[in-house]
Structure formats: C-alpha cells, structure tokens
Write a protein that holds these residues in place. Sequence first.
Motif, PDB file in Angstrom:
ATOM      1  N   THR A 141     -20.648  81.818  76.155  1.00 53.84           N
ATOM      2  CA  THR A 141     -19.969  80.519  76.187  1.00 53.84           C
ATOM      3  C   THR A 141     -18.642  80.507  75.430  1.00 53.84           C
ATOM      4  O   THR A 141     -17.824  79.623  75.639  1.00 53.84           O
ATOM      5  N   GLY A 142     -18.462  81.455  74.514  1.00 52.15           N
ATOM      6  CA  GLY A 142     -17.258  81.482  73.695  1.00 52.15           C
ATOM      7  C   GLY A 142     -17.288  80.489  72.546  1.00 52.15           C
ATOM      8  O   GLY A 142     -16.340  80.392  71.778  1.00 52.15           O
ATOM      9  N   GLU A 143     -18.402  79.750  72.412  1.00 50.15           N
ATOM     10  CA  GLU A 143     -18.512  78.762  71.335  1.00 50.15           C
ATOM     11  C   GLU A 143     -18.737  79.445  69.987  1.00 50.15           C
ATOM     12  O   GLU A 143     -19.329  80.525  69.912  1.00 50.15           O
ATOM     13  N   ILE A 144     -18.270  78.784  68.924  1.00 48.42           N
ATOM     14  CA  ILE A 144     -18.449  79.304  67.571  1.00 48.42           C
ATOM     15  C   ILE A 144     -19.925  79.233  67.194  1.00 48.42           C
ATOM     16  O   ILE A 144     -20.592  78.227  67.440  1.00 48.42           O
ATOM     17  N   VAL A 145     -20.418  80.308  66.592  1.00 48.37           N
ATOM     18  CA  VAL A 145     -21.801  80.383  66.122  1.00 48.37           C
ATOM     19  C   VAL A 145     -21.761  80.531  64.610  1.00 48.37           C
ATOM     20  O   VAL A 145     -21.161  81.471  64.091  1.00 48.37           O
ATOM     21  N   ARG A 146     -22.358  79.561  63.911  1.00 48.28           N
ATOM     22  CA  ARG A 146     -22.425  79.592  62.447  1.00 48.28           C
ATOM     23  C   ARG A 146     -23.845  79.976  62.044  1.00 48.28           C
ATOM     24  O   ARG A 146     -24.790  79.310  62.426  1.00 48.28           O
ATOM     25  N   LYS A 147     -23.962  81.039  61.216  1.00 49.76           N
ATOM     26  CA  LYS A 147     -25.288  81.536  60.837  1.00 49.76           C
ATOM     27  C   LYS A 147     -25.570  81.455  59.346  1.00 49.76           C
ATOM     28  O   LYS A 147     -26.571  81.979  58.894  1.00 49.76           O
ATOM     29  N   ALA A 148     -24.697  80.802  58.560  1.00 49.86           N
ATOM     30  CA  ALA A 148     -24.824  80.813  57.099  1.00 49.86           C
ATOM     31  C   ALA A 148     -25.718  79.701  56.561  1.00 49.86           C
ATOM     32  O   ALA A 148     -25.540  79.239  55.448  1.00 49.86           O
ATOM     33  N   GLY A 149     -26.673  79.258  57.361  1.00 48.07           N
ATOM     34  CA  GLY A 149     -27.658  78.312  56.870  1.00 48.07           C
ATOM     35  C   GLY A 149     -27.420  76.882  57.303  1.00 48.07           C
ATOM     36  O   GLY A 149     -26.497  76.585  58.070  1.00 48.07           O
ATOM     37  N   ILE A 150     -28.285  76.031  56.793  1.00 50.66           N
ATOM     38  CA  ILE A 150     -28.240  74.610  57.137  1.00 50.66           C
ATOM     39  C   ILE A 150     -28.164  73.779  55.863  1.00 50.66           C
ATOM     40  O   ILE A 150     -28.446  74.266  54.773  1.00 50.66           O
ATOM     41  N   MET A 151     -27.784  72.525  56.063  1.00 54.07           N
ATOM     42  CA  MET A 151     -27.662  71.596  54.949  1.00 54.07           C
ATOM     43  C   MET A 151     -28.628  70.434  55.173  1.00 54.07           C
ATOM     44  O   MET A 151     -29.006  70.143  56.303  1.00 54.07           O
ATOM     45  N   GLY A 152     -28.990  69.784  54.068  1.00 51.81           N
ATOM     46  CA  GLY A 152     -29.877  68.639  54.197  1.00 51.81           C
ATOM     47  C   GLY A 152     -29.749  67.695  53.020  1.00 51.81           C
ATOM     48  O   GLY A 152     -29.069  67.985  52.033  1.00 51.81           O
ATOM     49  N   ILE A 153     -30.411  66.551  53.178  1.00 53.18           N
ATOM     50  CA  ILE A 153     -30.484  65.555  52.110  1.00 53.18           C
ATOM     51  C   ILE A 153     -31.942  65.398  51.711  1.00 53.18           C
ATOM     52  O   ILE A 153     -32.849  65.583  52.528  1.00 53.18           O
ATOM     53  N   VAL A 154     -32.171  65.074  50.447  1.00 53.20           N
ATOM     54  CA  VAL A 154     -33.531  64.946  49.935  1.00 53.20           C
ATOM     55  C   VAL A 154     -34.043  63.540  50.225  1.00 53.20           C
ATOM     56  O   VAL A 154     -33.495  62.563  49.731  1.00 53.20           O
ATOM     57  N   ARG A 155     -35.088  63.460  51.032  1.00 54.95           N
ATOM     58  CA  ARG A 155     -35.732  62.182  51.336  1.00 54.95           C
ATOM     59  C   ARG A 155     -36.836  61.871  50.325  1.00 54.95           C
ATOM     60  O   ARG A 155     -36.990  60.738  49.907  1.00 54.95           O
ATOM     61  N   THR A 156     -37.602  62.903  49.946  1.00 55.68           N
ATOM     62  CA  THR A 156     -38.673  62.747  48.964  1.00 55.68           C
ATOM     63  C   THR A 156     -38.557  63.897  47.979  1.00 55.68           C
ATOM     64  O   THR A 156     -38.507  65.059  48.387  1.00 55.68           O
ATOM     65  N   GLY A 157     -38.502  63.568  46.709  1.00 59.51           N
ATOM     66  CA  GLY A 157     -38.353  64.597  45.690  1.00 59.51           C
ATOM     67  C   GLY A 157     -39.638  65.369  45.445  1.00 59.51           C
ATOM     68  O   GLY A 157     -40.718  64.995  45.891  1.00 59.51           O
ATOM     69  N   GLY A 158     -39.498  66.464  44.706  1.00 62.10           N
ATOM     70  CA  GLY A 158     -40.643  67.287  44.333  1.00 62.10           C
ATOM     71  C   GLY A 158     -40.190  68.644  43.861  1.00 62.10           C
ATOM     72  O   GLY A 158     -39.024  69.024  44.019  1.00 62.10           O
ATOM     73  N   VAL A 159     -41.115  69.369  43.282  1.00 58.84           N
ATOM     74  CA  VAL A 159     -40.847  70.720  42.790  1.00 58.84           C
ATOM     75  C   VAL A 159     -41.035  71.706  43.944  1.00 58.84           C
ATOM     76  O   VAL A 159     -41.992  71.598  44.714  1.00 58.84           O
ATOM     77  N   VAL A 160     -40.108  72.664  44.049  1.00 65.03           N
ATOM     78  CA  VAL A 160     -40.168  73.699  45.087  1.00 65.03           C
ATOM     79  C   VAL A 160     -40.164  75.049  44.397  1.00 65.03           C
ATOM     80  O   VAL A 160     -39.342  75.294  43.513  1.00 65.03           O
ATOM     81  N   ARG A 161     -41.106  75.911  44.832  1.00 59.45           N
ATOM     82  CA  ARG A 161     -41.250  77.243  44.233  1.00 59.45           C
ATOM     83  C   ARG A 161     -41.315  78.310  45.320  1.00 59.45           C
ATOM     84  O   ARG A 161     -41.731  78.023  46.440  1.00 59.45           O
ATOM     85  N   PRO A 162     -40.967  79.548  44.977  1.00 59.67           N
ATOM     86  CA  PRO A 162     -41.197  80.638  45.925  1.00 59.67           C
ATOM     87  C   PRO A 162     -42.676  80.669  46.313  1.00 59.67           C
ATOM     88  O   PRO A 162     -43.554  80.432  45.485  1.00 59.67           O
ATOM     89  N   GLY A 163     -42.922  80.921  47.582  1.00 57.73           N
ATOM     90  CA  GLY A 163     -44.289  80.949  48.097  1.00 57.73           C
ATOM     91  C   GLY A 163     -44.735  79.634  48.707  1.00 57.73           C
ATOM     92  O   GLY A 163     -45.741  79.587  49.417  1.00 57.73           O
ATOM     93  N   ASP A 164     -43.993  78.562  48.447  1.00 52.57           N
ATOM     94  CA  ASP A 164     -44.356  77.265  49.031  1.00 52.57           C
ATOM     95  C   ASP A 164     -44.201  77.304  50.545  1.00 52.57           C
ATOM     96  O   ASP A 164     -43.251  77.899  51.066  1.00 52.57           O
ATOM     97  N   PRO A 165     -45.109  76.623  51.246  1.00 55.71           N
ATOM     98  CA  PRO A 165     -44.964  76.531  52.700  1.00 55.71           C
ATOM     99  C   PRO A 165     -43.883  75.521  53.076  1.00 55.71           C
ATOM    100  O   PRO A 165     -43.590  74.600  52.316  1.00 55.71           O
ATOM    101  N   ILE A 166     -43.313  75.720  54.262  1.00 54.43           N
ATOM    102  CA  ILE A 166     -42.350  74.782  54.842  1.00 54.43           C
ATOM    103  C   ILE A 166     -42.867  74.431  56.229  1.00 54.43           C
ATOM    104  O   ILE A 166     -43.158  75.325  57.030  1.00 54.43           O
ATOM    105  N   GLU A 167     -42.981  73.159  56.490  1.00 53.15           N
ATOM    106  CA  GLU A 167     -43.370  72.687  57.819  1.00 53.15           C
ATOM    107  C   GLU A 167     -42.254  71.823  58.374  1.00 53.15           C
ATOM    108  O   GLU A 167     -41.756  70.936  57.670  1.00 53.15           O
ATOM    109  N   ALA A 168     -41.867  72.066  59.609  1.00 55.38           N
ATOM    110  CA  ALA A 168     -40.812  71.296  60.257  1.00 55.38           C
ATOM    111  C   ALA A 168     -41.432  70.201  61.114  1.00 55.38           C
ATOM    112  O   ALA A 168     -42.309  70.470  61.936  1.00 55.38           O
ATOM    113  N   GLU A 169     -40.971  68.985  60.898  1.00 54.83           N
ATOM    114  CA  GLU A 169     -41.385  67.842  61.709  1.00 54.83           C
ATOM    115  C   GLU A 169     -40.162  67.411  62.509  1.00 54.83           C
ATOM    116  O   GLU A 169     -39.197  66.870  61.954  1.00 54.83           O
ATOM    117  N   LEU A 170     -40.214  67.685  63.813  1.00 52.62           N
ATOM    118  CA  LEU A 170     -39.068  67.383  64.663  1.00 52.62           C
ATOM    119  C   LEU A 170     -38.937  65.885  64.866  1.00 52.62           C
ATOM    120  O   LEU A 170     -39.942  65.166  64.929  1.00 52.62           O
TER     121      LEU A 170
END
Length: 181
Positions: A141-170
């Motif tokens: 397509t010739g479109e720009i592809v950005r692969k350096a990650g995504i950004m987000g805003i915190v809706r609910t706070g909490g502690v995050v540690r290595p090993g924690d699961p991540i579940e995506a809710e579309l």
Amino acid sequence: MGGTVTTVSSHGEHAFSKANRPAITLLAGLGVEGDAHAGVTVQHRSRVARDPTQPNLRQVHLIHEELFDEVAAAGFTVAPGELGENITTRGIDLLGLPTGTLLRIGREAVVEVTGLRNPCGQIDGFRAGLLKQVVGRDEETGEIVRKAGIMGIVRTGGVVRPGDPIEAELPDGPHHPLERV
C-alpha cells in the motif's frame, strides 16, 4: 486475546530510556506514578511546546517485546525500557488492537489504547539506523507502518509487575485502526 507483562519501567525526568523497576503504579487519569510523562495534559516536550493544554493521550507507553527480537535480527540490540516504554509485553498483538481497546493488566489496572507511538529521530540518537527498523512503508500500500508501540490512558489505577497477565477487551464495533498520537 491476551499476553504477559515482561518488564515495567519509569523515569522521573525526561529521558529517552526508562529504568526497569520491580513494579510500577498506574494512577487513573494521570499515568505512571513518578514518571515524567504522567499528567492530565501533554507532558512530551514537543507537544507541550505546541499546546500545553492538549489532553495527555500518551500517559502509558507499551511495546511488544517481539519488536526487540525483530530488530535484533537486523543487528540492533535493544533491551526493555530503552525505547522509553513503561510496559513491555509478550504474546499480545498490540499493534493490531483497535482504538479504544481496554487492556486489563494484573489484578486492577485498566489502560485504554489511544493510538500508536510516533517514533522520532531520537531513536537514531539512541542507535544509529534504528528508526528505519521501527518505521517503514507497507510494500503493497505504501502506507507508513509504525512499530514502536502503542500509547494509552489509565482508566483504573493499580500496581503492574513483570509476569502480570494482560487481557484485551475490544470495544464495541465498528473498530478503528490505531493512528499516531
């Protein structure tokens, strides 16, 4: 659709890389506690210079660890936190998520995906030639592809540690592909 947190990182001052931590605390509406990019309004220097009243859609930066494997195949050594991300993941297609996806991380934290990180020339200052590895063009397509990650805003706070699961809710449809923020 889910994955795992492999590393968490933060830095209290504006710096390109962030130090790895045993845990980070996400604060609702602000970002990562003690991180230079936390805030209700934009904190990235270039954005503050343009309009300091803009909402901060870049409170949390997530990168898939698989990117480090990809750039390693091209001769670049990059470790978690070195590209400025707060949360490094494995096993979840971050770049394939639609805008508005909720990421449930660990026991409590919820991050809403706002868009793609727009990589800048500082990446080449970190490792010469790396920018071409994380930004390119789709061959069809010739479109720009950005692969350096995504950004987000915190809706609910909490502690995050290595090993924690991540579940995506579309979000309810229709889904909108990620754009740079």
